[in-house]
Scaffold this motif. Structure first.
Motif, PDB file in Angstrom:
ATOM      1  N   LYS A  11       8.030  -3.752  -8.941  1.00 41.95           N
ATOM      2  CA  LYS A  11       7.160  -3.014 -10.158  1.00 41.95           C
ATOM      3  C   LYS A  11       8.043  -3.435 -11.320  1.00 41.95           C
ATOM      4  O   LYS A  11       7.297  -3.777 -12.576  1.00 41.95           O
ATOM      5  CB  LYS A  11       7.097  -1.633  -9.873  1.00 41.95           C
ATOM      6  N   THR A  43       0.218  -2.136 -15.127  1.00 47.33           N
ATOM      7  CA  THR A  43       1.111  -1.901 -13.985  1.00 47.33           C
ATOM      8  C   THR A  43       0.929  -0.243 -13.639  1.00 47.33           C
ATOM      9  O   THR A  43       1.029   0.457 -14.969  1.00 47.33           O
ATOM     10  CB  THR A  43       2.455  -2.178 -13.787  1.00 47.33           C
ATOM     11  N   ASN A  46       1.639   2.623  -8.179  1.00 44.79           N
ATOM     12  CA  ASN A  46       1.493   2.251  -6.791  1.00 44.79           C
ATOM     13  C   ASN A  46       0.555   0.959  -7.006  1.00 44.79           C
ATOM     14  O   ASN A  46       0.689   0.551  -5.746  1.00 44.79           O
ATOM     15  CB  ASN A  46       0.658   3.469  -5.989  1.00 44.79           C
ATOM     16  N   ILE A  47      -0.092   0.511  -7.780  1.00 42.73           N
ATOM     17  CA  ILE A  47      -0.737  -0.519  -8.053  1.00 42.73           C
ATOM     18  C   ILE A  47      -0.780  -1.331  -9.274  1.00 42.73           C
ATOM     19  O   ILE A  47      -0.180  -0.935 -10.401  1.00 42.73           O
ATOM     20  CB  ILE A  47      -2.441  -0.310  -7.772  1.00 42.73           C
ATOM     21  N   SER A  62      -7.270  -5.163  -8.084  1.00 39.15           N
ATOM     22  CA  SER A  62      -6.023  -4.327  -7.886  1.00 39.15           C
ATOM     23  C   SER A  62      -5.289  -4.734  -6.745  1.00 39.15           C
ATOM     24  O   SER A  62      -6.036  -4.863  -5.564  1.00 39.15           O
ATOM     25  CB  SER A  62      -6.284  -2.753  -8.167  1.00 39.15           C
ATOM     26  N   TYR A  63      -4.022  -4.717  -6.702  1.00 36.83           N
ATOM     27  CA  TYR A  63      -3.432  -4.803  -5.289  1.00 36.83           C
ATOM     28  C   TYR A  63      -2.100  -3.778  -5.469  1.00 36.83           C
ATOM     29  O   TYR A  63      -1.596  -3.527  -6.621  1.00 36.83           O
ATOM     30  CB  TYR A  63      -2.676  -6.281  -5.428  1.00 36.83           C
ATOM     31  N   SER A  64      -1.585  -3.741  -4.203  1.00 35.10           N
ATOM     32  CA  SER A  64      -0.254  -2.569  -4.350  1.00 35.10           C
ATOM     33  C   SER A  64       0.858  -3.483  -4.314  1.00 35.10           C
ATOM     34  O   SER A  64       0.842  -4.857  -4.163  1.00 35.10           O
ATOM     35  CB  SER A  64      -0.464  -1.824  -3.033  1.00 35.10           C
ATOM     36  N   TYR A  65       2.043  -2.996  -4.450  1.00 39.13           N
ATOM     37  CA  TYR A  65       3.415  -3.648  -4.767  1.00 39.13           C
ATOM     38  C   TYR A  65       3.661  -4.011  -3.239  1.00 39.13           C
ATOM     39  O   TYR A  65       4.313  -5.106  -3.087  1.00 39.13           O
ATOM     40  CB  TYR A  65       4.467  -2.945  -5.234  1.00 39.13           C
ATOM     41  N   ASP A  67       1.766  -5.330  -1.155  1.00 40.83           N
ATOM     42  CA  ASP A  67       1.265  -6.632  -0.775  1.00 40.83           C
ATOM     43  C   ASP A  67       2.000  -7.656  -1.094  1.00 40.83           C
ATOM     44  O   ASP A  67       1.800  -8.896  -0.481  1.00 40.83           O
ATOM     45  CB  ASP A  67      -0.241  -6.796  -1.570  1.00 40.83           C
TER      46      ASP A  67
END
Length: 92
Positions: A11, A43, A46-47, A62-65, A67
């Motif tokens: 992140k 950022t 969580n995403i 959107s993607y999560s960390y 991923d």
């Protein structure tokens, strides 16, 4: 091969590239791989959100960390034309 990085470090890396051009390669399962370019818009805890302009349509994905950690998503930061920096999940 190094140890996996904590999600908080991934992140932090992405926080420094907000507003930058990003090349995205995402594995969507069943041999579906999406490759596109966009801008890292923001950022969150969580995403993260990437804004993509395709065929005169603006979309946000959107993607999560996690991923990035599991290598479902690969991100490359575009720097001055040809040079790219990969945001990776392992320490080199």
């Amino acid at each position: 091969m190094g140890l996996p990085r904590p999600i908080s470090e991934i992140k932090k890396d992405l926080d420094s590239f907000v507003g930058s051009r990003i090349r995205l390669k995402a594995n969507r399962g069943r041999n579906r791989i999406i490759e596109s370019e966009g801008v890292l818009e923001s950022t969150y805890p969580n995403i993260f959100v990437i804004k993509i302009n395709e065929r005169k349509v603006e979309r946000r994905i959107s993607y999560s960390y996690a991923d990035i950690l599991t290598e479902t998503v690969e991100l490359f930061v575009c720097n001055n034309g040809e040079e790219e920096i990969k945001i990776a999940n392992v320490n080199d």
